[in-house]
Scaffold this motif. Structure first.
Motif, PDB file in Angstrom:
ATOM      1  N   GLU A 197      29.759  40.962  42.411  1.00 47.42           N
ATOM      2  CA  GLU A 197      30.989  40.324  42.894  1.00 47.42           C
ATOM      3  C   GLU A 197      31.618  39.427  41.833  1.00 47.42           C
ATOM      4  O   GLU A 197      32.845  39.409  41.653  1.00 47.42           O
ATOM      5  N   GLY A 198      30.791  38.668  41.107  1.00 50.39           N
ATOM      6  CA  GLY A 198      31.345  37.791  40.081  1.00 50.39           C
ATOM      7  C   GLY A 198      32.070  38.562  38.990  1.00 50.39           C
ATOM      8  O   GLY A 198      33.119  38.129  38.501  1.00 50.39           O
ATOM      9  N   GLN A 199      31.520  39.718  38.607  1.00 54.93           N
ATOM     10  CA  GLN A 199      32.177  40.528  37.598  1.00 54.93           C
ATOM     11  C   GLN A 199      33.496  41.093  38.117  1.00 54.93           C
ATOM     12  O   GLN A 199      34.476  41.171  37.372  1.00 54.93           O
ATOM     13  N   PHE A 200      33.506  41.483  39.379  1.00 56.47           N
ATOM     14  CA  PHE A 200      34.750  41.977  39.963  1.00 56.47           C
ATOM     15  C   PHE A 200      35.816  40.892  39.944  1.00 56.47           C
ATOM     16  O   PHE A 200      36.956  41.120  39.530  1.00 56.47           O
ATOM     17  N   ASP A 201      35.443  39.695  40.385  1.00 62.07           N
ATOM     18  CA  ASP A 201      36.411  38.589  40.389  1.00 62.07           C
ATOM     19  C   ASP A 201      36.841  38.228  38.966  1.00 62.07           C
ATOM     20  O   ASP A 201      38.015  37.935  38.719  1.00 62.07           O
ATOM     21  N   GLY A 202      35.884  38.250  38.017  1.00 61.44           N
ATOM     22  CA  GLY A 202      36.199  37.893  36.646  1.00 61.44           C
ATOM     23  C   GLY A 202      37.099  38.882  35.944  1.00 61.44           C
ATOM     24  O   GLY A 202      37.727  38.551  34.932  1.00 61.44           O
ATOM     25  N   PHE A 203      37.181  40.094  36.462  1.00 65.52           N
ATOM     26  CA  PHE A 203      38.090  41.079  35.890  1.00 65.52           C
ATOM     27  C   PHE A 203      39.546  40.647  36.026  1.00 65.52           C
ATOM     28  O   PHE A 203      40.400  41.028  35.227  1.00 65.52           O
ATOM     29  N   SER A 204      39.862  39.856  37.037  1.00 67.80           N
ATOM     30  CA  SER A 204      41.212  39.289  37.237  1.00 67.80           C
ATOM     31  C   SER A 204      42.280  40.378  37.267  1.00 67.80           C
ATOM     32  O   SER A 204      43.324  40.271  36.620  1.00 67.80           O
ATOM     33  N   VAL A 205      42.023  41.417  38.046  1.00 70.20           N
ATOM     34  CA  VAL A 205      42.943  42.553  38.039  1.00 70.20           C
ATOM     35  C   VAL A 205      44.300  42.194  38.637  1.00 70.20           C
ATOM     36  O   VAL A 205      45.326  42.763  38.251  1.00 70.20           O
ATOM     37  N   ASN A 469      41.861  36.424  29.382  1.00 74.06           N
ATOM     38  CA  ASN A 469      40.662  36.651  30.187  1.00 74.06           C
ATOM     39  C   ASN A 469      39.432  36.167  29.426  1.00 74.06           C
ATOM     40  O   ASN A 469      38.649  36.949  28.877  1.00 74.06           O
ATOM     41  N   THR A 470      39.272  34.865  29.397  1.00 72.67           N
ATOM     42  CA  THR A 470      38.149  34.264  28.671  1.00 72.67           C
ATOM     43  C   THR A 470      36.822  34.464  29.399  1.00 72.67           C
ATOM     44  O   THR A 470      35.767  34.211  28.822  1.00 72.67           O
ATOM     45  N   TYR A 471      36.866  34.902  30.660  1.00 67.87           N
ATOM     46  CA  TYR A 471      35.621  35.264  31.352  1.00 67.87           C
ATOM     47  C   TYR A 471      34.965  36.453  30.664  1.00 67.87           C
ATOM     48  O   TYR A 471      33.745  36.521  30.538  1.00 67.87           O
ATOM     49  N   ARG A 472      35.781  37.388  30.191  1.00 62.82           N
ATOM     50  CA  ARG A 472      35.257  38.618  29.598  1.00 62.82           C
ATOM     51  C   ARG A 472      35.208  38.581  28.069  1.00 62.82           C
ATOM     52  O   ARG A 472      34.298  39.147  27.462  1.00 62.82           O
TER      53      ARG A 472
END
Length: 479
Positions: A197-205, A469-472
């Protein structure tokens, strides 16, 4: 155009994860039914434009005037942010349109709220009258400087990279798209287990798609692109990359997934087994559902165009997988050829569907339009190579990207290879802008001009998302 159905209320992610691998609920959507390349010189000097093409009528609108009206937004929401472009560049001229009496409605770069501003959906089909952009008014010009105006955005842009900054996308739209796509991913297609879930949210689509499609009339139109983007990434991650992917047997998996986009026509005896297979894994469920929404909201020509571009994408996946299986490092030109297929092309080529209109098939098929689309896809994909460089180095296994290939094939240091990759990207961007401006001058048909603006907006929005997207992503320490 009928709006796509809205997603049902969201359930909890753990509950959805427990349903992974289950059949879709009753009532779920049924399955949906060039010229030789040219060498790009450095900075791509302009060439003589091709012979003018005259189209008697514009493209077929996908929305009525009423459907083109701005969507109802939550109280306090702001209009989507306008595009920004360098006034001296060819792309700036395409985005900005002409100036002078009676031309304000033609610009996508007007400041929101000011005279001639473009509200969502206000650029209705037919509002760009034939002949209103005279040949030569969008001729190639000197390329603008890199978008320093975007320095206030989150994330650091790559030093020396040529790009055009855009304002932050409308937060109300971003929030709504993000909410809806998560509902879809969790409830409709059971896309991911709880731990992802965190990766999905971090994608910021949501932020990605709102930035890339500033002329989308409604959030429902934005959702067409958003579902497809998520489905494409699910296939890449689960079939090719670090969520269970492998080059071994990839061709068979991709072919079966492709039938979720391009339906199988077979005998009555074997059709049920194929239908059941569409729900057998998360990537196929996502492809099937996203494509069904798209087919119901686009024309047959647009749907077939998308299928063709996805076949190109899958061919690129297979080439990269073959090199991985044989431990082959391609020549630089071979890598760039692969990247023309394994790239973002399916995303900007649906900009007309997301905008609520259609670029007719004969205009889309023009060799000069195909060149523009190919250059846009190639440049935006190298943006991904550059911003994801440190992420891929830290991942297990060996990941091919342009800096890695340049370092090995041209015997460069990691730093010099990365900086040369920036130059290659910049040359592709200049070539894209010149080709787009030449086409706009040679074929000033309203749908062509709007489509070129949409592709240019996608190119800029794609860079914005990668930068912010600094999460990725994080940049290497080369400066």
């Amino acid at each position: 155009m009928p709006d796509p159905d809205l997603s049902p209320p969201q359930s909890s992610v753990p509950a959805a994860a427990a349903r992974l691998g289950s059949r879709p609920p009753a009532g779920s959507p049924a399955p949906s039914g060039g010229a030789p390349g040219a060498v790009i010189p450095a900075r791509a000097p302009a060439t003589a434009p091709p012979a003018p093409f005259v189209l008697p009528t514009g493209g077929q609108p996908l929305v009525s005037a009423a459907a083109s009206a701005p969507p109802a937004e939550p109280e306090g929401a702001t209009a989507p942010a306008p595009l920004a472009a360098s006034a001296g560049s060819a792309l700036g001229r395409i985005l900005g349109g002409p100036s002078g009496l009676g031309t304000a409605a033609l610009s996508l770069a007007r400041r929101a709220g000011g005279p001639g501003s473009l509200a969502p959906g206000s650029l209705a089909p037919g509002s760009l009258a034939p002949g209103s952009l005279a040949p030569g008014s969008l001729a190639p010009g000197a390329a603008g400087a890199a978008g320093a105006a975007g320095a206030e955005a989150a994330g650091r842009p790559i030093p020396g990279l040529y790009f055009h900054s855009v304002p932050d996308p409308d937060p109300a739209r971003v929030a709504e798209v993000s909410r809806r796509v998560k509902n879809w991913a969790v409830d409709e297609v059971q896309l991911f287990p709880e731990e992802w879930e965190g990766q999905f949210d971090g994608f910021s689509v949501g932020r990605y798609m709102v930035a890339c499609h500033p002329d989308a009339p409604t959030v429902d139109h934005l959702m067409l692109a958003t579902r497809l983007m998520i489905a494409e990434n699910a296939v890449d991650d689960c079939y090719c990359e670090d969520h269970g992917g492998s080059p071994v047997g990839l061709g068979g998996r991709l072919l079966l997934a492709h039938t979720a986009l391009d339906p199988l026509h077979t005998t009555a005896e074997y059709a049920p087994a194929w239908t059941e297979s569409l729900a057998s894994d998360a990537p196929r469920r996502a492809y099937r559902s996203a494509m069904d929404y798209f087919v119901r909201s686009s024309t047959p020509s647009q749907a077939d165009r998308y299928r063709h571009d996805m076949a190109r994408l899958h061919l690129g996946y297979l080439a990269e997988a073959a090199w991985a299986e044989t431990d082959h490092t391609p020549q630089v030109w071979e890598y760039l050829a692969m990247r023309q297929f394994n790239n973002f092309r399916p995303c900007p080529t649906i900009t007309d569907s997301v905008g609520g209109y259609e670029l007719p098939a004969d205009l889309h098929a023009r060799p000069d339009m195909q060149r523009v689309i190919a250059l846009a896809g190639n440049a935006t994909t190298l943006v991904n190579d550059l911003y994801s460089y440190t992420k891929e180095l830290a991942a297990p296994g060996r990941h091919l990207n342009l800096p890695v290939v340049l370092a090995e094939r041209e015997k460069l240091s990691e730093r010099d290879a990365y900086l040369k990759a920036v130059e290659v990207h910049n040359d592709l961007m200049h070539a894209f802008e010149a080709a787009a401006a030449e086409l706009a001058a040679a074929c000033p048909v309203p749908t062509v001009l709007r489509f070129l603006k949409g592709v240019a907006a996608w190119v800029d929005g794609n860079h914005y998302w990668h930068q912010t997207n600094t999460y990725r992503y994080s940049l290497p320490d080369f400066w």
